[in-house]
Enzyme design. Structure first.
Site, PDB file in Angstrom:
ATOM      1  N   SER A  42       0.821  -1.213   0.000  1.00  0.00           N
ATOM      2  CA  SER A  42       0.000   0.000   0.000  1.00  0.00           C
ATOM      3  C   SER A  42       0.855   1.262   0.000  1.00  0.00           C
ATOM      4  O   SER A  42       1.618   1.514  -0.933  1.00  0.00           O
ATOM      5  CB  SER A  42      -0.953  -0.034   1.193  1.00  0.00           C
ATOM      6  N   ASP A 218      -5.944  -3.555  -2.185  1.00  0.00           N
ATOM      7  CA  ASP A 218      -4.843  -3.211  -1.279  1.00  0.00           C
ATOM      8  C   ASP A 218      -4.179  -4.456  -0.692  1.00  0.00           C
ATOM      9  O   ASP A 218      -4.850  -5.347  -0.166  1.00  0.00           O
ATOM     10  CB  ASP A 218      -5.403  -2.335  -0.150  1.00  0.00           C
TER      11      ASP A 218
END
Length: 698
Positions: A42, A218
């Site tokens: 991320s 993510d």
């Protein structure tokens, strides 16, 4: 040379900046070049990809490092989230149009697609994964939504975990044409705001048979620390001497009991799940000597590092929001310097690997410019009072102010930062906001007043007024009436012995429209309408309506009906006087006796003034003959509403006979904009006067 691994956790731009401080410390300590493997998630992937692509500059001189890191700082200040948010409304119609194409909507017209473009514009360009260096080996972690497994973009392509009855199977797809921007997007597409990107074989440089379209989200959904993937790498590669885990975790927030909606419950359940997964990961690896955790929640005491941020500042830095909006210079500096100092503290615990001569200089300042113009820095723990002769404020006051600013940084900013004058969509939204916040409320206000005015007219209808259509027409009119005035005949004297005995007055209605009479200290126009219903008794040929000695020298008249051939006459004031007499004559020679007929007059009175005294105004009506029903309507401007009013009657020429009267009906508009009253059997020879007061003098 030791072999080091670097795991960069997720956490939005807060993680990117904290990791940048950790990386800078490793550079200053001369250890960054020993990193052979990087696993990022991320927000960590934003830095990890840029770090690997620019490895030569990051491991070069301090100036080279500063030049490379400046790109990260520029992106952090680019306000990526709000740039995307401002464009989302424009995407909806474009995606609907794309549905008409055989290929359907593309990823480019999604918030995730816009994020990918921003990554390419600011950081990665058109770089592909095959351009990544052999060392360090970079793994950009993402979660496969379609299969629920952990995946990694690396130089070799796309590493995918597949769930099988016998366990987890690892497959390496030669997706070397995947763009770095797409890989980082797949790693950082936080669920909720960013929909999972749909990645096709064409995006990866594969054939359709090699890779069916799948969605990714993510990497933190599966492994927010990156330690699980690093553990897998350990099974494949020669052993690493140590894995530095830059952990930008956040204290789990305790919320007070309150009702949560469906979305709130889902988000809270996700927070609990992620926090629990993070705890389990740490419990498994934190006692493993191969892992060195550099956590943002860690505090660096003044005794351990006198150059560290003040303790109060450190407490607030750990709670800065996880977002990708614009970060302030204070937020950037505080996060980077905290990461720098925590990394130094943790590396000092392993002198066997990092030695005992680690740099002790103040932490690197990413906002320091070459021209020497430094921003305001978070104070260090050294000295809580200003030095003698120092013109700057005491350190304690600076600490408090900056700690309060960072405390505000914990809250996600939405509306206060949504618009930006440097971004073109703002200039689309500003007129819309003006329309919604300015024009629309005014329109609604006017609509409400119009509705109230209509309600007054409906009330008049219930009282039997025959002129409601004309009232409604006048009330709904927003501009001055437009008609051609009748020519004016100048005569020397008024008609003598005007006799109404040959006519029966059935009704007499006057409407005085004062809505254009709105200037506070100057005279303006008023509009006047009158309808007189009469019945001819004999063979009279002319009907004259006379307005004797009025203080208005400029009046435009229109009369009707046209078959009565109306004529306007003006009799100038007598010598030494200012009152003008007006007459309107109608040819009734062809009107059959006993048949009622309506005589209509419209007029615009210029330089209108109806003032009796301070705060008090008046209008008079004098019946030309006994009238069965006389009605008067007065429409006021919004800027001059009346406060209260009364109706009086007195004998013409004898005001001493004044007395208040009750009308057949009165309409008192709640906003002070309409008065209406009616008199049954109005008597000739009397003056009926409406007096009203206003809030303040003209």
């Amino acid at each position: 040379m030791p072999r080091l691994g670097l795991a960069l956790s997720g956490g939005g731009l807060r993680a990117t900046l904290f990791h940048l401080g950790v990386v800078r410390f490793l550079h200053d300590a001369g250890r960054l070049g020993e990193v052979t493997h990087i696993v990022s998630v991320s927000g960590g992937s934003i830095l990890g990809a840029h770090l690997a692509l620019n490895w030569g500059r990051y491991t070069g001189s301090a100036a080279d490092f500063d030049e490379a890191a400046a790109k990260i700082i520029d992106f952090v200040r680019a306000d990526a989230r709000n740039q995307i948010a401002r464009r989302i409304p424009f995407l909806v119609p474009l995606r609907q149009l794309q549905r008409l194409s055989p290929r359907g909507p593309s990823r480019a017209l999604t918030p995730t697609g816009l994020l990918e473009k921003l990554y390419a514009k600011h950081l990665y360009g058109d770089a592909r994964v095959h351009q990544l260096p052999d060392t360090p080996e970079l793994h950009l972690l993402t979660t496969n939504v379609s299969e629920g497994g952990l995946c990694s973009f690396t130089k070799a392509g796309l590493i995918m975990q597949h769930r099988t009855p016998g366990g987890v199977k690892v497959e390496v797809l030669p997706a070397r044409l995947a763009s770095i921007a797409l890989a980082v997007t797949a790693s950082s597409a936080f669920p909720g705001f960013f929909p999972p990107p749909l990645i096709t074989a064409d995006d990866l440089g594969l054939s359709d048979g090699e890779f069916p379209p799948q969605t990714f989200t993510d990497g933190g959904v599966y492994d927010n620390l990156g330690v699980r993937a690093m553990d897998l790498i350990e099974d494949l590669d020669p052993s690493l001497d140590q894995i530095i885990v830059s952990d930008v975790g956040k204290t789990f927030s305790i919320i007070r009991p309150k009702p949560l909606g469906m979305i709130g419950r889902a988000m809270r359940a996700t927070d609990i799940l992620w926090d629990r997964v993070g705890q389990l990961e740490k419990q498994k690896f934190q006692d493993d000597p191969r892992f060195l955790f550099v956590a943002s929640l860690d505090q660096v005491a003044p005794g351990d590092d006198p150059t560290a941020l003040h303790a109060v500042i450190q407490s607030e830095v750990a709670n800065v929001r996880t977002d990708i909006d614009r970060f302030s210079p204070l937020e950037i500096t505080a996060l980077v310097q905290h990461g720098y100092c925590v990394a130094r503290k943790q590396c000092r615990t392993r002198p066997d690997l990092y030695g005992s001569s680690l740099p002790s200089s103040p932490p690197w300042d990413p906002m320091k410019r070459s021209d020497g113009d430094d921003p305001q820095h978070p104070p260090t723990a050294r000295g809580d009072a200003a030095r003698p002769g120092d013109a700057s404020p005491p350190v304690t006051a600076l600490v408090t102010r900056q700690a309060q600013q960072l405390r505000g940084s914990a809250n996600r900013r939405v509306w206060s930062t949504l618009l930006d004058l440097h971004d073109w969509p703002t200039y689309v939204y500003i007129p819309l906001l003006v329309l919604l916040l300015g024009v629309l409320p005014v329109a609604l206000y006017r609509y409400r007043r119009q509705a109230n005015a209509n309600a007054v007219i409906v009330d008049a209808i219930t009282h039997g007024s025959p002129d409601f259509r004309k009232i409604l027409e006048i009330v709904q009119r927003t501009t001055a009436p437009s008609w051609t005035p009748l020519p004016v005949q100048e005569v020397a004297q008024a008609s003598r012995n005007v006799d109404y005995r040959g006519f029966e007055f059935l009704s007499d209605t006057s409407i005085v429209d004062l809505r254009d009479w709105r200037r506070s200290k100057s005279r303006d126009a008023a509009h006047y309408y009158r309808r007189v219903r009469i019945k001819k008794r004999g063979d009279e040929s002319v009907f004259v309506l006379q307005y004797p000695r009025v203080p208005f020298d400029r009046i435009d008249f229109q009369g009707g009906p046209e078959k009565l051939k109306p004529v306007v006459r003006r009799i100038p004031p007598e010598t030494g006087k200012s009152e003008t007499t007006w007459e309107l004559a109608f040819d009734v020679s062809k009107v059959r006796a006993g048949s009622p007929i309506d005589v209509e007059i419209e007029a615009t009175v210029h330089d209108f003034e109806a003032r009796k005294g301070a705060h008090e105004n008046w209008l008079r009506y004098s019946p030309p003959a006994a009238t069965e029903q006389a009605s008067v309507w007065v429409l006021f401007p919004e800027s001059r509403p009346y406060k209260d009013y009364r109706l009086i009657r007195y004998a013409a020429g004898d005001p001493a006979t004044v007395r208040e009267i009750e009308s057949q009906y009165t309409i008192d508009h709640p906003y002070g904009s309409i008065i209406a009253w009616s008199i049954v059997n109005a008597e000739a020879g009397y003056v009926y006067e409406c007096e009203w007061t206003v809030e303040s003098p003209d």
